[in-house]
Design a protein around this motif. Structure first.
Motif, PDB file in Angstrom:
ATOM      1  N   LEU A 101     -13.121  -3.502   1.919  1.00 44.82           N
ATOM      2  CA  LEU A 101     -13.083  -2.136   1.420  1.00 44.82           C
ATOM      3  C   LEU A 101     -11.676  -1.548   1.473  1.00 44.82           C
ATOM      4  N   ALA A 102     -10.937  -1.952   2.496  1.00 44.79           N
ATOM      5  CA  ALA A 102      -9.598  -1.392   2.668  1.00 44.79           C
ATOM      6  C   ALA A 102      -8.671  -1.783   1.537  1.00 44.79           C
ATOM      7  N   GLN A 103      -9.059  -2.810   0.790  1.00 45.19           N
ATOM      8  CA  GLN A 103      -8.212  -3.239  -0.324  1.00 45.19           C
ATOM      9  C   GLN A 103      -8.409  -2.375  -1.562  1.00 45.19           C
ATOM     10  N   GLU A 104      -9.436  -1.548  -1.519  1.00 42.20           N
ATOM     11  CA  GLU A 104      -9.717  -0.711  -2.684  1.00 42.20           C
ATOM     12  C   GLU A 104      -9.062   0.649  -2.533  1.00 42.20           C
ATOM     13  N   PRO A 105      -8.727   1.245  -3.661  1.00 41.12           N
ATOM     14  CA  PRO A 105      -8.230   2.629  -3.608  1.00 41.12           C
ATOM     15  C   PRO A 105      -9.287   3.549  -3.011  1.00 41.12           C
ATOM     16  N   VAL A 106      -8.827   4.591  -2.429  1.00 44.70           N
ATOM     17  CA  VAL A 106      -9.746   5.491  -1.751  1.00 44.70           C
ATOM     18  C   VAL A 106     -10.838   6.002  -2.678  1.00 44.70           C
ATOM     19  N   GLN A 109     -13.499   3.566  -2.833  1.00 44.27           N
ATOM     20  CA  GLN A 109     -14.270   3.590  -1.585  1.00 44.27           C
ATOM     21  C   GLN A 109     -15.295   4.714  -1.622  1.00 44.27           C
TER      22      GLN A 109
ATOM     23  N   GLU B  84      -4.935   9.572  -0.810  1.00 43.25           N
ATOM     24  CA  GLU B  84      -5.397   8.822  -1.954  1.00 43.25           C
ATOM     25  C   GLU B  84      -4.299   8.916  -2.971  1.00 43.25           C
ATOM     26  N   GLY B  87      -3.048   5.181  -5.331  1.00 47.96           N
ATOM     27  CA  GLY B  87      -3.506   4.042  -6.086  1.00 47.96           C
ATOM     28  C   GLY B  87      -4.014   2.919  -5.229  1.00 47.96           C
ATOM     29  N   TYR B  88      -3.395   1.792  -5.285  1.00 49.99           N
ATOM     30  CA  TYR B  88      -4.047   0.571  -4.870  1.00 49.99           C
ATOM     31  C   TYR B  88      -3.822   0.149  -3.474  1.00 49.99           C
ATOM     32  N   GLY B  89      -4.819  -0.587  -3.005  1.00 51.61           N
ATOM     33  CA  GLY B  89      -4.648  -1.255  -1.751  1.00 51.61           C
ATOM     34  C   GLY B  89      -4.058  -0.319  -0.742  1.00 51.61           C
ATOM     35  N   SER B  90      -4.793   0.734  -0.480  1.00 45.77           N
ATOM     36  CA  SER B  90      -4.297   1.647   0.531  1.00 45.77           C
ATOM     37  C   SER B  90      -4.159   0.894   1.842  1.00 45.77           C
ATOM     38  N   GLY B  91      -4.913  -0.180   1.967  1.00 50.56           N
ATOM     39  CA  GLY B  91      -4.815  -0.971   3.183  1.00 50.56           C
ATOM     40  C   GLY B  91      -5.613  -0.390   4.322  1.00 50.56           C
ATOM     41  N   ARG B  92      -6.204   0.747   4.077  1.00 50.43           N
ATOM     42  CA  ARG B  92      -6.992   1.355   5.139  1.00 50.43           C
ATOM     43  C   ARG B  92      -8.220   2.005   4.534  1.00 50.43           C
ATOM     44  N   ILE B  93      -9.149   2.281   5.402  1.00 48.61           N
ATOM     45  CA  ILE B  93     -10.375   2.896   4.931  1.00 48.61           C
ATOM     46  C   ILE B  93     -10.308   4.390   5.156  1.00 48.61           C
ATOM     47  N   ASP B  94     -10.671   5.090   4.133  1.00 48.88           N
ATOM     48  CA  ASP B  94     -10.733   6.535   4.237  1.00 48.88           C
ATOM     49  C   ASP B  94     -11.674   6.924   5.370  1.00 48.88           C
TER      50      ASP B  94
END
Lengths: 133, 133
Positions: A101-106, A109, B84, B87-94
Motif C-alpha cells: 500500500l505504501a507504494q501507492e499515492p495517498v 490508498q 499527498e 504523486g507517487y510512491g509516497s513510501g508511507r501509508i497515510d
DNA sequence: ATTATAATTTGCCAAATGGCGAATGTCAAG
DNA sequence: CTTGACATTCGCCATTTGGCAAATTATAAT
C-alpha cells in the motif's frame, strides 16, 4: 464566532504590518486580500476565515499556522490520536499489506479504503437478506 | 473556495462517522453542529469553516488539527499528516488509511490488496487501449 | 402491508465574510 | 492655506455559512 472580546488577532496583525512596515494597500498587493477587509480585520470588525489568514501570514512574515493559532482556529498543543474505536480487529496492519500500500499515492490508498467500506455495507445487507429467508 | 473538486474532506468525514458508527444526529449532539449542515458538508455542498471543523474533529476521533489539514486549511509540517499531492510512491501509508485498515482482520487487509492489484491491471490495459489511438 | 420511529435531505432565512468604489483622513510640497 | 498624492474607512452588496423546521427517505415493529 468571536471568542474573547479583546481582538488580539487584529492588534497583532496591525502591529506586524506597521513594524515591517507595510501599508494596507501593499499588503493587499502581496496577499490578494482587499485593503478594506484587512482594515476591518485589524480593528476587529471582521473575523477572517482560515483562508484569508493563510494568505496574509506569509507577507507578514508569520509561519503559516502561527496566525491560525493566534486566531484560535488551531490549538497549539499537539494531540495524540484518539483510539477509542480500535477495540476490535487486529489493531495493526499486516507488514506485507503495508508495504504494498505504501507504494501507492495517498489518494489511491484512500480510494482503497472507500471501496472497502462499500463492500462491507454490501455484505452486511446481503447477510441480512439470507438470514431472513 | 473549493480547492480541488474531489471532496475528499466530505468522504473522509462520512466514512469515519459510519465506521464509528454515529448518526448525523448523534454527531450533532456531540459536536454542536446541526445535522443538516453536517450532511451538506459530507456531500460537498458546504465548505465548513475552521471553527466547525474543530468542533467535529474530536467526536470523530480525529486529532484536532487533522481535519484542518485534510480540508486544505493547513498545509503545515508539524505533523504533516497529508503530503499527498506528492504523486507517487509516497513510501508511507497515510495515517488515516492506516487507522481504518488496522481495524480489519489481516485476511481482510490482504483481500483489499488483492482487489487493488486487480483494479490496477484492469486500468493498465484500459490505458494501453487509449494510448494507441 | 401499515404504522411508528428514526435518519437524512431540502427549503428557507438570518448573519457573516469579503470585494469594489466612494468618501474621508493624513501629510508633505508649493 | 491649498493642492495633490496616498492611506484608511465607510456604504453597499453578492456570496457563503450554518441553523431551524418541514419534507422525504430508510428502518423496525406489529
Amino acid at each position: 464566532m468571536n471568542e474573547g472580546n479583546t481582538n488580539n488577532l487584529g492588534r497583532i496583525i496591525k502591529q506586524q504590518r506597521i513594524t515591517l512596515p507595510l501599508t494596507l494597500q501593499e499588503l493587499t498587493a502581496k496577499s490578494g486580500v482587499s485593503s478594506s477587509h484587512l482594515g476591518r480585520i485589524e480593528r476587529g470588525e471582521r473575523f477572517p476565515s482560515a483562508h484569508v489568514l493563510r494568505k496574509i501570514a506569509g507577507p507578514l512574515g508569520f509561519e503559516e499556522d502561527e496566525l491560525l493559532i493566534l486566531a484560535g482556529y488551531l490549538s497549539s498543543q499537539p494531540h495524540r490520536i484518539a483510539e477509542e474505536s480500535l477495540g476490535y480487529g487486529s489493531g495493526r496492519i499486516d507488514p506485507y499489506v503495508a508495504k504494498v500500500l505504501a507504494q501507492e499515492p495517498v489518494e489511491v490508498q484512500r480510494s482503497v479504503i472507500g471501496i472497502l467500506s462499500i463492500l462491507k455495507s454490501i455484505s452486511k445487507s446481503a447477510t441480512k437478506e439470507y438470514s431472513t429467508t
